[in-house]
Design an enzyme around this catalytic site. Structure first.
Site, PDB file in Angstrom:
ATOM      1  N   CYS A 155       0.846  -1.184   0.000  1.00  9.37           N
ATOM      2  CA  CYS A 155       0.000   0.000   0.000  1.00  9.37           C
ATOM      3  C   CYS A 155       0.881   1.233   0.000  1.00  9.37           C
ATOM      4  O   CYS A 155       1.572   1.505   0.989  1.00  9.37           O
ATOM      5  CB  CYS A 155      -0.929  -0.030   1.225  1.00  9.37           C
ATOM      6  SG  CYS A 155      -1.669   1.554   1.653  1.00  9.37           S
ATOM      7  N   CYS A 176       0.207   3.765   2.788  1.00  8.45           N
ATOM      8  CA  CYS A 176       0.604   3.199   4.090  1.00  8.45           C
ATOM      9  C   CYS A 176       2.102   3.357   4.310  1.00  8.45           C
ATOM     10  O   CYS A 176       2.556   3.711   5.402  1.00  8.45           O
ATOM     11  CB  CYS A 176       0.224   1.720   4.168  1.00  8.45           C
ATOM     12  SG  CYS A 176      -1.536   1.373   3.977  1.00  8.45           S
TER      13      CYS A 176
END
Length: 306
Positions: free
Chosen positions: A225, A228
């Site tokens: 991600c 993230c």
């Protein structure tokens, strides 16, 4: 963000969608067990394409001259970056690392980007003693060209991350900030962040801090991600600076238990930061904005943010 919830956080399964908060500038990563491969390569800079061989493979490594590269990046005598010169040496380095994170830079002598990013990797190797770093010069020999082909590397600089001899992440043409973020995100850093691997781990952490009144910040993400990874260095820094806050992290796609927990908590985008105190869910923040995240933590700490 909606008002604080009054129900116990341990009562899993109750709807908490009213606590969603998303900055209009942020585009969180939609929850998925298998993100499309293209999403692994966010914020790309143009990479140097390696010349392709005549074989009919879909992804082919470079065909370059047989001569040893003359313009390797400058090196220091005390650096921790291991230069790999054969497939056997490469495989043995991964084997010896076991569960430690191994960061491999695939480079080429004709790549200016490889030369620019390499000093940053050297500096990072000295700062991260719990991470192993390897350098593979793809145009050094036919054997290393074969290694690039085996690892499906066709552009440089290309960074691949391994644990337990398995590839866990890869990116090409990244800059220093992205490289640091990746190493922190996938490495075993010494930050005081609890690594949670199941719903039971979450409940245990909440029980431990139900009496001390500390705010728990649970960072929920996915292995691959981009947002993230982007925000994680901020989480690491905050965890070292805020002694009165408990930081924890869970990757939803680590196993079935984690994914089931995310579904029960109605987490639909990542990163999602869940705030808990005294066993009660206070709210959540969805996004990767550093300033917004800090603001939310301070708000739940009772600090007035203007």
């Amino acid at each position: 963000m909606a008002a604080a919830a009054s129900s116990s956080f341990l009562k899993i399964g109750s709807s908490i969608s009213s606590h969603l908060s998303q900055s209009p500038q942020i585009r969180p990563f939609s929850l998925s067990l298998s993100p499309p491969p293209g999403l692994l390569f966010l914020n790309r800079r143009p990479a140097t394409a390696l010349k392709q061989s005549g074989h009919g493979r879909r992804r082919r490594a470079a065909t370059v001259t047989n001569s040893v590269a003359q313009e390797r990046p400058a090196v220091d005598m005390d650096e921790r970056v291991q230069k790999v010169h054969s497939i056997v040496e490469f495989d043995e380095a991964l084997k010896q690392a076991k569960s430690r994170l191994v960061v491999v830079e695939y480079a080429a002598s004709n790549s200016d980007q490889s030369k620019r990013i390499y000093p940053f990797m050297v500096g990072l190797s000295k700062a991260c003693s719990d991470v192993n770093f390897l350098l593979v010069m793809g145009d050094e020999s036919e054997e290393l060209k074969a290694l690039c082909a085996r690892e499906k590397v066709d552009r440089v600089p290309h960074f691949t991350f391994y644990k337990n001899m398995e590839k866990i992440h890869e990116e090409d043409a990244i800059g220093p900030d992205e490289l640091v973020g990746d190493v922190l995100y996938y490495g075993d850093n010494d930050a005081p962040i609890h690594q949670l691997h199941s719903r039971e781990d979450v409940e245990s952490l909440i029980r431990q801090h139900k009496a001390d009144g500390k705010l728990i910040v649970l960072d929920v993400g996915l292995k691959h991600c981009g947002p993230c990874v982007k925000v994680y260095p901020t989480v690491v820094k905050l965890s070292k600076q805020m002694d009165n806050v408990v930081f924890a992290r869970m990757n939803g796609d680590e196993n079935e238990s984690c994914m089931q927990f995310l579904k029960e908590m109605e987490v639909i985008q990542v990163p999602t930061f869940v705030f808990v105190r005294d066993g009660v869910l206070l709210g959540r923040y969805v996004g990767s904005g550093k300033g917004e995240l800090i603001g939310e933590i301070l708000r739940y700490q009772g600090v007035r943010v203007t």
